[in-house]
Design an enzyme around this catalytic site. Structure first.
Site, PDB file in Angstrom:
ATOM      1  CE  LYS A  14      -4.474   1.237   0.484  1.00 44.28           C
ATOM      2  NZ  LYS A  14      -5.518   0.764  -0.451  1.00 44.28           N
ATOM      3  CB  THR A  74      -3.534  -2.905  -0.075  1.00 40.35           C
ATOM      4  OG1 THR A  74      -4.705  -2.531  -0.796  1.00 40.35           O
ATOM      5  CG2 THR A  74      -2.745  -3.934  -0.861  1.00 40.35           C
TER       6      THR A  74
END
Length: 318
Positions: A14, A74
């Site tokens: 992420k 994520t």
């Protein structure tokens, strides 16, 4: 014929996780150096743009078969980072990234390594009028728009505990212009050369500076005397640029690197990425000014340099 064995690249993560932690532990008692008045950070706002990548063989089937049974979403990574921003008891971005990386490994045993990076948003106190005097506010801050501290850390699971595979700190986005006192001459002249030599030019550079510690723990800030602040490195770069008449950008960054390594023997190396953004001259003389000239931005192609320095480069230097 032997088959070639390669290490598979495999990670996911992420990016742009924006973290704003207020009233973190202040950074105080940092080493004082002659080039800088920096003495610490209040950390009333500790702002960061964090990127995290998870690594491990367990993720292979998510790529090959679409099997998500070992996948940490994520979005969950983002929430994980934000949650532990409230648990962090330290005072530096490097320390926070290391703290969060270890928490990922603690929480998810199938992860073999965590690669986590961050850029810090420098917030400075706004100057306000209080009781008839200009003073620094304790509740209103300005966000810096250019240079930012940054860090990159990879933490890997070991047989016993965790190990830091790589660590790097830095300051990103320095834009420095010196209006006189730089030159560039003596380079190869051939049929491709159109650039004239110059012995007193304005020099505009974009500069990123990175450093690694001999001991990665020093970067976490627990011992402020061993922590190298991005503000100190920035001020060294500015001071050297001001004081040295440089014959090239290459020599300029070498002189900056020497000073950084002299001030901070706890560092293992310092490296540079520099761009030459020197303005093009439009008018050489202005009747109403002794030294005044007119410039414009250069054409899009630009020169760049990269260089890494070690302590052996400064042996014998004062």
């Amino acid at each position: 014929m032997e088959s070639k064995t390669t290490t598979r690249m495999m990670y996911y993560g992420k990016g742009d996780v924006f973290v704003y932690r207020t009233y973190a532990k202040p950074l105080t008692d940092v080493t004082k150096i002659p080039e800088s008045s920096f003495s610490g950070r209040s950390n009333i706002i500790l702002g960061m743009d964090v990127q995290v990548a998870l690594k491990g063989d367990a993720f292979l089937t998510s790529f090959t078969e679409g099997d998500n049974s070992f996948v940490v979403a994520t979005d969950s990574m983002k929430n994980f980072i934000l949650h532990y921003a409230g648990e962090y008891q330290g005072n530096t971005m490097e320390g926070f990234l290391t703290f969060v990386g270890r928490k990922f490994l603690d929480t998810y045993p199938h992860i073999s390594a965590v690669d986590i990076k961050g850029k810090q948003f420098p917030f400075t106190e706004a100057t306000v009028l209080v009781n008839g005097e200009m003073t620094a506010s304790e509740i209103v801050f300005r966000e810096g728009t250019l240079e930012k501290p940054l860090a990159s850390i990879e933490i890997e699971r070991k047989e016993k505990g965790y190990g830091v595979n790589d660590h790097q700190s830095g300051v990103f986005g320095l834009h420095l212009i010196k209006v006189k006192g730089s030159s560039f001459a003596g380079y190869i002249k051939d049929e491709f050369t159109t650039l004239p030599e110059t012995y007193d030019r304005p020099l505009f550079i974009y500069l990123n500076i990175y450093w690694r510690y001999k001991n990665s723990v020093d970067g976490e800030g627990e011992d402020p005397q061993n922590y190298v602040a991005a503000e100190h490195v920035k001020h060294i770069a500015q001071t050297v640029f001001h004081s040295v008449d440089s014959p090239s950008i290459q020599k300029l960054i070498f002189d900056i690197g020497k000073r950084i390594l002299q001030r901070f023997p706890q560092l293992a190396e310092v490296s540079f990425e520099s761009n030459n953004r020197t303005w093009e001259t439009v008018r050489e003389e202005i009747p109403s000014s002794t030294n005044g000239k007119v410039f414009t931005d250069p054409r899009p192609p630009y020169g760049f340099q990269g260089f890494t320095m070690y302590h052996e480069d400064i042996v014998g230097e004062e």
